[in-house]
Design a protein around this motif. Structure first.
Motif, PDB file in Angstrom:
ATOM      1  N   LEU A 230     -53.922  -8.236 -32.449  1.00  0.00           N
ATOM      2  CA  LEU A 230     -54.467  -8.357 -31.089  1.00  0.00           C
ATOM      3  C   LEU A 230     -55.619  -7.376 -30.943  1.00  0.00           C
ATOM      4  O   LEU A 230     -55.596  -6.293 -31.531  1.00  0.00           O
ATOM      5  CB  LEU A 230     -53.412  -7.981 -30.044  1.00  0.00           C
ATOM      6  N   ARG A 231     -56.607  -7.745 -30.135  1.00  0.00           N
ATOM      7  CA  ARG A 231     -57.699  -6.824 -29.828  1.00  0.00           C
ATOM      8  C   ARG A 231     -57.652  -6.521 -28.335  1.00  0.00           C
ATOM      9  O   ARG A 231     -57.577  -7.425 -27.509  1.00  0.00           O
ATOM     10  CB  ARG A 231     -59.046  -7.453 -30.182  1.00  0.00           C
ATOM     11  N   GLN A 232     -57.721  -5.239 -28.032  1.00  0.00           N
ATOM     12  CA  GLN A 232     -57.630  -4.814 -26.633  1.00  0.00           C
ATOM     13  C   GLN A 232     -58.744  -5.447 -25.799  1.00  0.00           C
ATOM     14  O   GLN A 232     -59.921  -5.402 -26.181  1.00  0.00           O
ATOM     15  CB  GLN A 232     -57.707  -3.292 -26.570  1.00  0.00           C
ATOM     16  N   GLY A 233     -58.367  -6.035 -24.675  1.00  0.00           N
ATOM     17  CA  GLY A 233     -59.347  -6.621 -23.759  1.00  0.00           C
ATOM     18  C   GLY A 233     -59.655  -8.080 -24.039  1.00  0.00           C
ATOM     19  O   GLY A 233     -60.350  -8.728 -23.263  1.00  0.00           O
ATOM     20  N   ARG A 234     -59.113  -8.624 -25.145  1.00  0.00           N
ATOM     21  CA  ARG A 234     -59.427 -10.010 -25.505  1.00  0.00           C
ATOM     22  C   ARG A 234     -58.443 -10.982 -24.841  1.00  0.00           C
ATOM     23  O   ARG A 234     -57.310 -10.629 -24.539  1.00  0.00           O
ATOM     24  CB  ARG A 234     -59.393 -10.171 -27.024  1.00  0.00           C
ATOM     25  N   VAL A 235     -58.935 -12.208 -24.632  1.00  0.00           N
ATOM     26  CA  VAL A 235     -58.111 -13.273 -24.034  1.00  0.00           C
ATOM     27  C   VAL A 235     -57.682 -14.238 -25.132  1.00  0.00           C
ATOM     28  O   VAL A 235     -58.490 -14.599 -25.998  1.00  0.00           O
ATOM     29  CB  VAL A 235     -58.915 -14.073 -22.987  1.00  0.00           C
ATOM     30  N   TYR A 236     -56.437 -14.659 -25.090  1.00  0.00           N
ATOM     31  CA  TYR A 236     -55.894 -15.612 -26.062  1.00  0.00           C
ATOM     32  C   TYR A 236     -55.327 -16.816 -25.321  1.00  0.00           C
ATOM     33  O   TYR A 236     -54.591 -16.643 -24.343  1.00  0.00           O
ATOM     34  CB  TYR A 236     -54.791 -14.951 -26.900  1.00  0.00           C
ATOM     35  N   GLU A 237     -55.684 -18.014 -25.768  1.00  0.00           N
ATOM     36  CA  GLU A 237     -55.079 -19.220 -25.219  1.00  0.00           C
ATOM     37  C   GLU A 237     -53.692 -19.353 -25.840  1.00  0.00           C
ATOM     38  O   GLU A 237     -53.572 -19.401 -27.074  1.00  0.00           O
ATOM     39  CB  GLU A 237     -55.925 -20.456 -25.554  1.00  0.00           C
ATOM     40  N   VAL A 238     -52.665 -19.411 -25.021  1.00  0.00           N
ATOM     41  CA  VAL A 238     -51.306 -19.573 -25.544  1.00  0.00           C
ATOM     42  C   VAL A 238     -51.088 -21.070 -25.791  1.00  0.00           C
ATOM     43  O   VAL A 238     -50.530 -21.476 -26.762  1.00  0.00           O
ATOM     44  CB  VAL A 238     -50.263 -19.024 -24.558  1.00  0.00           C
TER      45      VAL A 238
END
Ligand SMILES: [Zn+2]
Ligand SMILES: [Zn+2]
Length: 238
Positions: A230-238
Motif C-alpha cells: 500500500l502507498r500512503q494517500g493512494r486510492v484503491y478500487e476494491v
C-alpha cells in the motif's frame, strides 16, 4: 466504478519515521466511509489523505470505526476523534465502534469510550454501519486481544488482517474478500506478534495478487516486494 474504494491513510508499523501508522478508510459510493483503526494525530492524517487522494473524508460522513486492538499505533487517535466530534462539531450522536468483546472490555475503561457506542457482537454476526457490513475474527497478536475484519459494501469486500501472527486459516478467511490488506510487521518468520514478508511471499499467486501490504517497517524493500505494498494517500478500487 466499484462499490467501494479504499484510501490508505497510513501504511507504517508502530516505529515508522516515514509513514503514519496503518489505518484505512473504506469509502462507499455515496461518500459515507468507515475508518479501520485510528492512530494519532487522526485529523492531520485525514487531512493529508484527503489532499493526496482527492477523496472527501468528512467526520459528518463517518459511518463508524472498526478497531482491531488497543496498541497505540491503532487506537491513539480515538480520543481526539471522539472529543472533536462531540465538542467541536457538536454532534450529539456517539460514533459506532466495532470490535471483539475482549477489546471492547478494555476500551470501555477509557474516558473517551463515552464518545462511542461499542458493538462487540461483530464476530458472531455481521453488523451494519451505514452502507457497510462488518464482520470480525479473533487473531493471535502476542498477549494482546486483537481481531481482523472483513467489510462489504456495494457488492465488493475488503479484508484487513490487523496485527497478527502468520495464520494460513486467517488468510483463507480474508481471501474471501476482493482485496486484502495484510500486515507485515515481523522481521522474520515465526514471530509471536506479527507476520513476516518471507511468510507472505510464499503464498499462492492468486492470494498474493489480491493482497496489499500494510503495517510495514521503513526498511522493507518496497520495490522488490512480490506483493504490492500500500502507498500512503493512494486510492484503491476494491
Ligand atoms: Zn501495530
Ligand atoms: Zn499491535
Amino acid at each position: 466504478m466499484s462499490g467501494m474504494r479504499l484510501v490508505a491513510l497510513g501504511v507504517g508499523d508502530a516505529f515508522s519515521a516515514l509513514h503514519y501508522s496503518t489505518a484505512l478508510a473504506a469509502v462507499a459510493q455515496d461518500g459515507r466511509w468507515l475508518l479501520i483503526d485510528c492512530p494519532h494525530p487522526i485529523r492531520k492524517v485525514l487531512r493529508e489523505a484527503v489532499l493526496a487522494s482527492a477523496v472527501d473524508l468528512k467526520i459528518n460522513d463517518l459511518a463508524g470505526v472498526a478497531l482491531t486492538h488497543l496498541h497505540a499505533d491503532h487506537c491513539s487517535g480515538l480520543e481526539g476523534l471522539g472529543y472533536y466530534s462531540r465538542y467541536v462539531l457538536g454532534r450529539p450522536e456517539s460514533i459506532p465502534l466495532f470490535t471483539i468483546p475482549a477489546v471492547a472490555e478494555l476500551f470501555r475503561q477509557r474516558s473517551d469510550a463515552a464518545c462511542f457506542v461499542v458493538h462487540d457482537e461483530v464476530e458472531r454476526k455481521s453488523l451494519a454501519a451505514g452502507p457497510f457490513e462488518i464482520r470480525a475474527r479473533t487473531v493471535r497478536h502476542g498477549d494482546v486481544p486483537a481481531c481482523a475484519f472483513r467489510v462489504e459494501c456495494g457488492g465488493r469486500s475488503l479484508g484487513h488482517s490487523g496485527d497478527t501472527v502468520f495464520d494460513r486459516r486467517l488468510i483463507d478467511w480474508l481471501a474471501a474478500a476482493n482485496l486484502v490488506v495484510h500486515e507485515v510487521g515481523a522481521a522474520k518468520p515465526g514471530d509471536e506478534r506479527h507476520t513476516s514478508y518471507a511468510e507472505l511471499s510464499g503464498l499462492p499467486p492468486d492470494v498474493r495478487l489480491k493482497m496489499r501490504l500494510g503495517h510495514y517497517a521503513d526498511e522493507l524493500d518496497l520495490s522488490a516486494s512480490v506483493i504490492e505494498p500500500l502507498r500512503q494517500g493512494r486510492v484503491y478500487e476494491v
